[in-house]
Scaffold this motif. Structure first.
Motif, short mmCIF file in Angstrom:
data_model
loop_
_atom_site.label_atom_id
_atom_site.label_comp_id
_atom_site.label_asym_id
_atom_site.label_seq_id
_atom_site.Cartn_x
_atom_site.Cartn_y
_atom_site.Cartn_z
N UNK A 183 0.81 -1.21 0.00
CA UNK A 183 0.00 0.00 0.00
C UNK A 183 0.85 1.26 0.00
N UNK A 184 1.17 1.82 1.12
CA UNK A 184 1.79 3.14 1.09
C UNK A 184 3.10 3.18 1.87
N UNK A 185 3.02 3.04 3.18
CA UNK A 185 4.21 3.29 3.99
C UNK A 185 4.72 2.05 4.71
N UNK A 186 4.17 0.87 4.40
CA UNK A 186 4.57 -0.37 5.09
C UNK A 186 5.56 -1.16 4.24
N UNK B 179 2.10 10.30 5.20
CA UNK B 179 1.96 10.94 3.90
C UNK B 179 3.08 10.53 2.93
N UNK B 180 4.07 9.81 3.41
CA UNK B 180 5.11 9.31 2.52
C UNK B 180 4.63 8.01 1.88
N UNK B 181 4.98 7.83 0.62
CA UNK B 181 4.63 6.61 -0.09
C UNK B 181 5.77 6.24 -1.03
N UNK C 72 13.11 4.27 -2.44
CA UNK C 72 12.71 5.64 -2.70
C UNK C 72 11.32 5.91 -2.14
N UNK C 73 11.07 7.15 -1.74
CA UNK C 73 9.77 7.53 -1.20
C UNK C 73 9.48 8.98 -1.58
N UNK D 113 5.47 17.67 -2.19
CA UNK D 113 6.51 18.28 -3.00
C UNK D 113 7.82 17.51 -2.95
N UNK D 114 8.02 16.69 -1.95
CA UNK D 114 9.36 16.24 -1.60
C UNK D 114 9.57 14.75 -1.80
#
Length: 228
Positions: free
Chosen positions: A137-140, A160-162, A178-179, A183-184
């Motif tokens: 999914x996203x951050x795991x 909010x990082x993915x 990479x994440x 903007x960042x």
């Protein structure tokens, strides 16, 4: 192939001769991601609906896998879903989790997804000891044993990082990922025991990291092999 999710019914796997002429093509149900090739020459590829195909070196279908635990799962138009091939030939593909498939017939060996509703947005990679690394999914971020059990789990720093990148593994076992978030963008380095080694913040806005890295030494070696 980019595999961008365009809601189309067009996609093909192509084999091209060294002189640039087409050797054969095999039609896929949807747009294609990049393929992987097994030791026996079998080509494994996923399409944008996460259907997985095994195609012979002659361009005929060996098997197709779409026996998902959740047929209607999240699909994304970023990232790559390239199959990973274990030393024993086991084929690992991602969809609504990580699947291990029998290379002979495409039957499911196991499915890994401890997060309800989570799906995978990028390719898995395999370490020297057979550990499979995958983001769900996203951050795991997970390390999975070859038998489908969890080895360890860690998370990105913020919800909010993915990550849309496949992990890369160094000779010492360091895992790079990479994440991005807003903007960042960042590059993580994890130790083989899941602890954070360091985190690098990419300078500038919208410079998102979406491709897997490769060590310079490996790039030079591959270049010399190609020239030779």
């Amino acid at each position: 192939g980019t595999g961008i999710f365009m809601m189309t019914t067009s996609g093909s796997l192509w084999a091209v001769n060294p002189d640039g002429t087409v050797k054969w093509s095999y039609p896929l149900d949807y747009n294609a991601y990049s393929p992987a090739i097994g030791s026996d020459g079998t080509i494994y590829i996923e399409d944008s609906w996460n259907n997985a195909y095994a195609v012979t070196p002659q361009g005929t279908l060996k098997w197709k896998f779409n026996d998902f635990e959740k047929p209607e799962h999240g699909r994304y138009d970023v990232g790559q879903r390239v199959p990973a091939i274990g030393a024993d030939g086991t084929v690992y593909v991602v969809a609504d989790g990580l699947y291990a498939l029998n290379p002979a017939n495409g039957n499911r060996i196991w499915r890994f997804n401890p997060r309800a509703g989570g799906s995978c947005r990028q390719s898995p990679v395999i370490g020297a000891d057979g550990t499979i690394y995958v983001t769900i999914h996203q951050e795991d971020f997970y390390a999975v044993n070859p038998d489908g059990t969890q080895k360890w789990h860690t998370k990105l720093d913020h919800d909010y990082e993915m990550s849309f990148t496949s992990p890369a593994i160094d000779d010492d076992g360091t895992i790079y990922l990479g994440a991005e978030g807003g903007y960042y963008s960042w590059v993580y380095a994890f130790n083989p025991d899941s602890t954070l080694k360091w985190k690098y913040s990419v300078e500038g806005a919208y410079r998102h990291v979406r491709a897997r890295g490769q060590r310079v030494a490996d790039a030079h070696r591959l270049y010399e092999e190609f020239r030779g």
